[in-house]
Design a protein around this motif. Structure first.
Motif, PDB file in Angstrom:
ATOM      1  N   PRO A  13      35.954  43.882  30.769  1.00  0.00           N
ATOM      2  CA  PRO A  13      35.025  44.073  31.798  1.00  0.00           C
ATOM      3  C   PRO A  13      34.965  44.243  33.124  1.00  0.00           C
ATOM      4  O   PRO A  13      33.644  44.671  33.698  1.00  0.00           O
ATOM      5  CB  PRO A  13      34.860  42.176  31.819  1.00  0.00           C
ATOM      6  N   ALA A  14      35.425  45.051  33.831  1.00  0.00           N
ATOM      7  CA  ALA A  14      35.967  45.866  35.247  1.00  0.00           C
ATOM      8  C   ALA A  14      35.533  47.628  34.806  1.00  0.00           C
ATOM      9  O   ALA A  14      35.489  48.291  35.392  1.00  0.00           O
ATOM     10  CB  ALA A  14      36.756  45.605  36.392  1.00  0.00           C
ATOM     11  N   LYS A  63      33.488  42.830  39.955  1.00  0.00           N
ATOM     12  CA  LYS A  63      34.548  43.125  39.144  1.00  0.00           C
ATOM     13  C   LYS A  63      35.978  43.130  39.367  1.00  0.00           C
ATOM     14  O   LYS A  63      36.858  42.057  38.710  1.00  0.00           O
ATOM     15  CB  LYS A  63      33.779  43.823  37.535  1.00  0.00           C
ATOM     16  N   LEU A  64      36.313  43.785  39.735  1.00  0.00           N
ATOM     17  CA  LEU A  64      37.923  44.250  39.547  1.00  0.00           C
ATOM     18  C   LEU A  64      38.455  43.733  41.032  1.00  0.00           C
ATOM     19  O   LEU A  64      39.449  42.340  40.769  1.00  0.00           O
ATOM     20  CB  LEU A  64      38.112  45.623  40.596  1.00  0.00           C
ATOM     21  N   PHE A  65      37.554  43.147  41.458  1.00  0.00           N
ATOM     22  CA  PHE A  65      38.184  42.058  42.755  1.00  0.00           C
ATOM     23  C   PHE A  65      37.773  40.831  42.322  1.00  0.00           C
ATOM     24  O   PHE A  65      39.008  39.866  42.356  1.00  0.00           O
ATOM     25  CB  PHE A  65      37.298  41.916  43.903  1.00  0.00           C
ATOM     26  N   GLN A  66      37.637  40.336  40.988  1.00  0.00           N
ATOM     27  CA  GLN A  66      37.288  39.095  40.787  1.00  0.00           C
ATOM     28  C   GLN A  66      38.600  38.698  39.319  1.00  0.00           C
ATOM     29  O   GLN A  66      39.349  37.962  40.130  1.00  0.00           O
ATOM     30  CB  GLN A  66      36.102  39.027  39.960  1.00  0.00           C
ATOM     31  N   SER A 102      46.785  40.889  31.214  1.00  0.00           N
ATOM     32  CA  SER A 102      46.225  41.815  32.652  1.00  0.00           C
ATOM     33  C   SER A 102      44.653  42.476  32.214  1.00  0.00           C
ATOM     34  O   SER A 102      44.394  42.378  32.725  1.00  0.00           O
ATOM     35  CB  SER A 102      47.216  42.136  33.678  1.00  0.00           C
ATOM     36  N   TRP A 103      45.713  43.450  31.658  1.00  0.00           N
ATOM     37  CA  TRP A 103      45.367  44.244  30.317  1.00  0.00           C
ATOM     38  C   TRP A 103      43.934  43.422  29.616  1.00  0.00           C
ATOM     39  O   TRP A 103      42.427  44.428  30.246  1.00  0.00           O
ATOM     40  CB  TRP A 103      45.689  44.964  28.543  1.00  0.00           C
TER      41      TRP A 103
END
Length: 174
Positions: A24-25, A108-111, A18-19
């Motif tokens: 990329p975010a 990017k976080l939502f992606q 997950s990290w």
């Protein structure tokens, strides 16, 4: 970034995979004292994890700052409403001393959250943490009174600077 990973893992279960998906975010950025992280009238598209320094949020009312919140190391600063619903921010967030943050880019976080359930859970935990942050300054942030100017603290508490000064004097002598 290690402090951020520790912070995340203190909130929720978070694997090394997950990290990697989250990376990329994230962007590291430094701000000078009095540099704006968010300006009133802009849409907030970032979460700011504070690695070093502190910042505050405030409204400008007829040329006078009305402080609404202070954010310190190992906390996330943002405008939850603007971040969540895309409306413009009604207030500013400004660095109060040299500041190092790790910025979470909203898109990017939502992606990443669509790819990974742990990141989606992290988002919920962060929003809950921000929304429920206690406002009891002296208990939660004893160092705050040493770092924040008397004028800024008085504005945040909604009292005159002179009143706060008298209260402090009484507590020290009493």
């Amino acid at each position: 970034m290690n402090l951020l990973l520790q912070f995340i893992r203190s909130l929720t279960e978070f694997s090394d995979e997950s990290w990697k998906i989250l990376q990329p975010a994230l962007t590291v950025k430094t701000y000078k004292k009095n540099e704006l992280l968010l300006q009133e009238g802009q849409v907030c598209n970032s979460l700011f994890y504070i690695e070093k320094g502190y910042c505050r949020s405030f409204y400008d009312i007829n040329g006078t700052d009305k402080n609404t919140e202070f954010f310190f190391e190992n906390e996330i600063a943002t405008n939850v409403e603007s971040f969540g619903n895309g409306q413009v921010s009604a207030y500013n967030i400004i660095a109060c001393e040299p500041l190092t943050v790790i910025i979470f880019d909203k898109a990017k976080l939502f992606q990443a959250a669509q790819e990974c359930r742990e990141i989606e859970n992290l988002g919920r935990h962060c929003v809950r943490l921000i929304a429920t942050k206690q406002e009891n300054i002296e208990q939660k942030y004893p160092e705050m009174t040493q770092r924040i100017s008397l004028s800024q603290l008085a504005s945040f508490l909604g009292v005159a600077r002179e009143t706060l000064s008298r209260i402090r004097k009484r507590r020290i002598s009493g």
